[in-house]
Write an enzyme that holds these catalytic residues in place. Sequence first.
Site, PDB file in Angstrom:
ATOM      1  N   ASP A  10     -21.026 131.323 -78.183  1.00 14.50           N
ATOM      2  CA  ASP A  10     -20.445 130.248 -78.981  1.00 14.50           C
ATOM      3  C   ASP A  10     -21.438 129.924 -80.085  1.00 14.50           C
ATOM      4  O   ASP A  10     -22.589 130.378 -80.059  1.00 14.50           O
ATOM      5  CB  ASP A  10     -20.176 129.014 -78.105  1.00 14.50           C
ATOM      6  CG  ASP A  10     -19.585 127.845 -78.893  1.00 14.50           C
ATOM      7  OD1 ASP A  10     -18.718 128.094 -79.748  1.00 14.50           O
ATOM      8  OD2 ASP A  10     -19.994 126.695 -78.664  1.00 14.50           O
ATOM      9  N   CYS A  73     -15.362 130.215 -78.459  1.00 12.80           N
ATOM     10  CA  CYS A  73     -15.359 129.409 -79.676  1.00 12.80           C
ATOM     11  C   CYS A  73     -14.019 129.629 -80.359  1.00 12.80           C
ATOM     12  O   CYS A  73     -13.657 130.769 -80.654  1.00 12.80           O
ATOM     13  CB  CYS A  73     -16.507 129.837 -80.578  1.00 12.80           C
ATOM     14  SG  CYS A  73     -16.508 129.044 -82.215  1.00 12.80           S
ATOM     15  N   GLU A 151     -24.142 118.833 -80.258  1.00 16.83           N
ATOM     16  CA  GLU A 151     -25.286 119.743 -80.246  1.00 16.83           C
ATOM     17  C   GLU A 151     -26.591 118.976 -80.071  1.00 16.83           C
ATOM     18  O   GLU A 151     -27.534 119.459 -79.444  1.00 16.83           O
ATOM     19  CB  GLU A 151     -25.339 120.555 -81.546  1.00 16.83           C
ATOM     20  CG  GLU A 151     -24.361 121.697 -81.612  1.00 16.83           C
ATOM     21  CD  GLU A 151     -24.727 122.845 -80.689  1.00 16.83           C
ATOM     22  OE1 GLU A 151     -25.924 123.198 -80.611  1.00 16.83           O
ATOM     23  OE2 GLU A 151     -23.818 123.384 -80.035  1.00 16.83           O
TER      24      GLU A 151
END
Length: 262
Positions: A10, A73, A151
């Site tokens: 991903d 993803c 993230e």
Amino acid sequence: MSNASIGIFDSGVGGLSVLREIERLLPNESLLYVADSGHVPYGEKSADHIRERSRAITGFLLDQGAKAVVVACNTATAAAVAELREQFSVPIVGMEPAVKPAAAATRSGAVGVLATTGTLQSARFAALLDRFAGSVRVYTQPCPGLVELIEAGELSGPRVTAMLREFSAPLIEAGCDTIILGCTHYPFVRPILETVVPEGTSIIDTGAAVARQLAARLAQRDLLSQGPAAQTRFWSSGEPKALEQALPALWRGNAAVLQLSF
């Protein structure tokens, strides 16, 4: 070959939501995970850049002995999965926003999709709508900045709550009673989303469906492992320490992360 590993990649940590579902369904499989965090988010990158990264990472995973690759993803699936399947002979499993189950689940006839700009603008997503939406009205909402917060490990708090409230508001106003999480990062903030949408709103992601599809593809080729699974291995094209610090919250424990050098 059946006891070889499965490769998963991903743009960052989002694919860990898919990794967890694969581990749950296929506990005998050994797994390799690449977080392309040096190039996150894919949703704001060009299709050519995403295809280049996807080819390079798939080649790397095959060099590590992968018997199959999961493109964990939505944006990379939309941009690159067809080319990967042409170039590589191993099973390649991609992601798709869950338009078909959402269309079946909605009571109001209106479905919302939260996704990256890249996914929503792709021809593959348009084809998916044409194929499965039918008479259901589908409303799409890009979510710029949300991947970056996830993230950074920001899975709750005022910024995440405000962002999810802003992005979901147009969908709720349009009458959507079902919302698709069209990015593998978004399941990690699902608990917050559930607090800002009306009670009874269905929230659908595709991690479990991808694990089932992977299992079926491996079974077709007699590639299911009998185990035991080897230790899951991780790489990052960003800062490995950042992924190491994220794993306890997003996966199921600690692990060393190696540097992906390209």
